[in-house]
Design a protein around this motif. Structure first.
Motif, mmCIF file in Angstrom:
data_model
loop_
_atom_site.group_PDB
_atom_site.id
_atom_site.type_symbol
_atom_site.label_atom_id
_atom_site.label_comp_id
_atom_site.label_asym_id
_atom_site.label_seq_id
_atom_site.Cartn_x
_atom_site.Cartn_y
_atom_site.Cartn_z
ATOM 1 N N ALA A 157 -37.895 30.876 89.081
ATOM 2 C CA ALA A 157 -37.827 32.170 90.239
ATOM 3 C C ALA A 157 -37.206 33.253 89.298
ATOM 4 O O ALA A 157 -37.229 34.412 89.450
ATOM 5 C CB ALA A 157 -36.864 31.684 91.363
ATOM 6 N N ARG A 158 -35.861 32.802 88.307
ATOM 7 C CA ARG A 158 -35.517 33.858 87.831
ATOM 8 C C ARG A 158 -36.269 34.519 86.676
ATOM 9 O O ARG A 158 -36.320 35.751 86.426
ATOM 10 C CB ARG A 158 -34.346 33.395 86.899
ATOM 11 N N LEU A 172 -29.919 10.560 87.038
ATOM 12 C CA LEU A 172 -29.086 11.312 87.653
ATOM 13 C C LEU A 172 -29.240 12.740 87.086
ATOM 14 O O LEU A 172 -29.024 13.958 87.649
ATOM 15 C CB LEU A 172 -27.672 11.092 87.344
ATOM 16 N N VAL A 198 -34.052 19.017 86.995
ATOM 17 C CA VAL A 198 -35.323 19.504 87.584
ATOM 18 C C VAL A 198 -34.933 20.686 88.757
ATOM 19 O O VAL A 198 -35.517 21.835 88.634
ATOM 20 C CB VAL A 198 -35.874 18.444 88.617
ATOM 21 N N PRO A 199 -33.742 20.505 89.439
ATOM 22 C CA PRO A 199 -33.291 21.814 90.306
ATOM 23 C C PRO A 199 -33.260 23.204 89.418
ATOM 24 O O PRO A 199 -33.614 24.139 89.776
ATOM 25 C CB PRO A 199 -32.070 21.253 91.005
ATOM 26 N N LEU A 200 -32.423 22.790 88.354
ATOM 27 C CA LEU A 200 -32.052 23.901 87.293
ATOM 28 C C LEU A 200 -33.444 24.761 87.030
ATOM 29 O O LEU A 200 -33.525 26.012 86.736
ATOM 30 C CB LEU A 200 -30.998 23.672 86.253
ATOM 31 N N HIS A 243 -39.503 35.019 87.122
ATOM 32 C CA HIS A 243 -40.390 35.889 87.887
ATOM 33 C C HIS A 243 -39.546 37.143 88.075
ATOM 34 O O HIS A 243 -40.282 38.213 87.772
ATOM 35 C CB HIS A 243 -40.573 35.222 89.356
ATOM 36 N N THR A 268 -36.327 24.507 88.131
ATOM 37 C CA THR A 268 -36.995 25.175 89.550
ATOM 38 C C THR A 268 -36.407 26.552 89.526
ATOM 39 O O THR A 268 -37.202 27.605 89.690
ATOM 40 C CB THR A 268 -37.078 24.418 90.649
ATOM 41 N N LEU A 269 -35.185 26.720 89.448
ATOM 42 C CA LEU A 269 -34.509 27.968 89.675
ATOM 43 C C LEU A 269 -34.934 28.930 88.777
ATOM 44 O O LEU A 269 -34.824 30.271 88.903
ATOM 45 C CB LEU A 269 -32.905 27.737 89.803
ATOM 46 N N ALA A 318 -32.810 14.111 87.801
ATOM 47 C CA ALA A 318 -32.921 14.477 89.267
ATOM 48 C C ALA A 318 -31.943 15.275 90.037
ATOM 49 O O ALA A 318 -32.079 16.264 90.819
ATOM 50 C CB ALA A 318 -33.246 13.341 90.133
ATOM 51 N N GLY A 319 -30.847 15.156 89.389
ATOM 52 C CA GLY A 319 -29.556 15.788 89.921
ATOM 53 C C GLY A 319 -29.377 17.255 89.309
ATOM 54 O O GLY A 319 -28.766 18.307 89.725
#
Lengths: 503, 123
Positions: free
Chosen positions: A30-31, A15, A22-24, A33, A26-27, A18-19
């Motif tokens: 972008a940040r 949890l 991984v999402p953070l 960049h 990925t964000l 995956a919850g």
């Protein structure tokens, strides 16, 4: 204390991974960049250490009784823009600025544009009274490896025009890489005047850029491959402003001049930057910049300015009399709107004495048959608005004309061929608005007289934040589909464009 | 309850696609990036729960989540993304977003079935 079973431990770990992780994570990519983009600063260049380059004049490959024929290959090349560093440019004939094309009013000119670049292009002759099939409509593309013949009737007054890329969604980055050049139309009225000519008639293409440490251009595209997603990083929504000022492709160059008059055809080819040009020091008595022409050619009478505001795509034809300075004076062309290094543009060094046979006559050229606003067949109002900030709420970040995004398949307005129309532009931010095909006269700003830089025939006008500008134009020349748009190229790419069809 | 494994797979697939497009959307418009972040986080959480045996509430939340995401997708592809009063930007249908939506619709079907099975098994 409760002890976790292996299954519960696994579940919690999964949890968390995956919850959350991984999402953070990925964000964060972008940040990072964005942080990296914000940290880009161009390599330092000593101002006024590079001589001003003059773009070569292109020769026709052949001519016949009615037409001159030219060929241009758009290709990628390396150029030394910053001393000691290599920059990959996209150039017409591999150079930036592209070669200057000199046309004669009333004489046809045909250019075969071959695209050897890895992306499609479209060539717009800015200020040209051009049939629609040669106007460089944003979706009228030349694919990689293909060619297209553009025909320019030059059925118009002598004027400083320019050609540049106009590819749908990617005009900003493609111009940034170098796809622009001068196109000068000459006519008898101008030839008859004793204005400075030859080496003393100098085109100045002013543009700002950001460079990476290795000398490559830095442009904050969302999609640097220029294939799918148009637009720039959110921070650059208002346009890409560079920290390095180029004139004719050289950073803060210098030009040695004699103590005589020089004519400068000044073009702001920046994607978004507006300049306030002034000479420093000003000559005694001021009014150093004598404007003899605008976007659409010579004025009726010259206008003397202390400073000239020039927004993207505008042109000012200006005479400077260096006899007002002692020999040895270094005169800097300043940008009064700039900060730090963007407050300087180039330098003139008054290096020698010379006899001057040029003059600026008080009567320049007839302005032709002006459209009468009282006979306008229609008055149209256009709101140029950003769409991402409404009462503090963050909406989708794009730019609109009358609350519509550009759609090449939708005709928004249909002026009749030969009709006169009054167009009113309203704006939420600074927008230089360009109408294809026609030239116009500025009638008023906020109901008052036009500004000091609105004289003459125009094809681009700066509408300031909250301002209402009225212009009058006659829609003659050709039937067909054309665009008008904001010439802040990031706004243009992010949909601030509309179609009109002359019927 | 064997359906929960393919359901978990679909949930992870939807998560993966949302994560894939998250950076690009965030770079352009942070609000969109955060939306994709929340959707991806929720799909990931749902996927893990499905692997370990979800409760009724988790299934119900999963149904609402996927209904909402499919609705947002359909709205932005037909009406558009609201930009200002009266201005909507219609997004084109692409391979990735269409794949995610197909996965979410299939997931919805499985979640409804799983929830029914769960209710029956407890009766």
């Amino acid at each position: 204390m409760k002890r976790f079973s292996r299954r519960e431990f696994l579940k919690l770990g999964a949890l968390g991974g995956a919850g959350l992780a991984v999402p953070l994570g990925t964000l964060q990519t972008a940040r990072s960049h964005i942080s990296a983009a914000e940290a880009v600063v161009s390599p330092k260049v000593e101002p006024f250490s590079v001589p001003l380059p003059i773009p070569p004049v292109l020769k026709p490959v052949r001519s016949d009784g009615a037409t001159d024929y030219y060929e241009i290959i758009q290709k990628e090349r390396e150029a030394e823009i910053l001393p000691g560093l290599k920059t990959t440019i996209w150039g017409h004939n591999g150079i930036y600025p592209g070669p200057t094309i000199e046309a004669r009013s009333g004489r046809k000119l045909r250019i075969r544009q071959k695209n050897e670049l890895p992306r499609p292009v479209s060539v717009h002759l800015h200020g040209g009274r051009t049939p629609p099939e040669s106007d460089g409509y944003p979706t009228d593309l030349i694919r990689s490896g293909d060619s297209k013949d553009y025909e320019y009737p030059n059925d118009q007054r002598g004027a400083t025009l320019w050609y540049h890329d106009h590819r749908m969604d990617f005009t900003g980055p493609q111009n940034y890489r170098g796809l622009s050049g001068f196109y000068i139309v000459r006519d008898d009225a101008e030839d008859d005047l004793p204005l400075p000519e030859g080496e003393k008639e100098v085109p100045l293409m002013i543009a700002d850029r950001i460079f990476e440490e290795d000398g490559s251009f830095y442009y904050p595209s969302i999609d640097p491959s220029l294939t799918e997603t148009p637009g720039v990083l959110g921070k650059y929504m208002h346009g890409v402003h560079g920290d390095t000022i180029l004139v004719n492709g050289a950073p803060w160059p210098y030009l040695e001049v004699s103590n005589t008059r020089y004519r400068f055809r000044i073009l702001n080819a920046s994607n978004a930057r507006v300049y306030d040009l002034a000479l420093d020091p000003p000559p005694s008595g001021g009014k150093a910049l004598v404007q003899v022409g605008s976007d659409g050619g010579l004025l009726e009478t010259p206008i003397s300015h202390d400073r000239i505001r020039i927004s993207p795509a505008e042109r000012f034809d200006v005479v400077v009399d260096f006899s007002r300075y002692p020999v040895g004076t270094q005169v800097t062309l300043k940008n009064l709107r700039g900060e730090g290094q963007t407050s300087e543009i180039m330098r003139f060094v008054v290096a020698r004495k010379e006899k001057d046979e040029s003059a600026v006559p008080q009567k320049l050229a007839p302005v032709g048959d002006l459209p009468d606003p009282s006979k306008a067949a229609a008055t149209r109002t256009f709101e140029f608005n950003g769409s991402f900030d409404f009462h503090g709420a963050s909406f989708y970040p794009m730019w609109t004309v009358n609350l519509k995004y550009f759609d090449p398949g939708r005709i928004d307005y249909r002026p009749r061929l030969g009709s006169t129309e009054v167009w009113e532009f309203e704006s939420d931010a600074h927008h230089p608005i360009h109408i294809h095909l026609v030239h116009f006269r500025v009638l008023s700003r906020d109901g008052k007289r036009p500004g000091p830089w609105d004289a003459g025939w125009k094809d681009t006008v700066l509408v300031k934040e909250g301002e209402r500008v009225r212009v009058v134009a006659r829609f003659d020349g050709y039937r067909g589909k054309y665009v008008f748009h904001c010439h802040n190229l990031e706004h243009e790419d992010m949909k601030m464009m509309a179609n009109f069809e002359v019927v | 309850m064997r359906l929960r494994y393919p359901a978990a797979g679909l949930s992870f697939l939807a998560q993966l696609i949302h994560l894939w497009v998250l950076p690009e959307h965030y770079l352009m418009w942070d609000t969109a990036g955060y939306f994709f972040l929340v959707v991806a986080a929720c799909q990931g959480t749902l996927g893990v729960s499905l692997l370990f045996g979800p409760g009724r509430w988790m299934l119900r939340l999963g149904i609402f989540l996927n209904l909402f995401v499919v609705f947002v997708w359909a709205f932005t592809r037909t009406v558009g993304i609201p930009a200002w009063v009266g201005a909507f930007m219609r997004e084109p249908v692409g391979v990735l977003d269409l794949s995610a939506t197909i996965a979410e619709v299939a997931l919805l079907v499985l979640l409804v079935k799983l929830k029914r099975d769960l209710v029956r098994s407890r009766m």
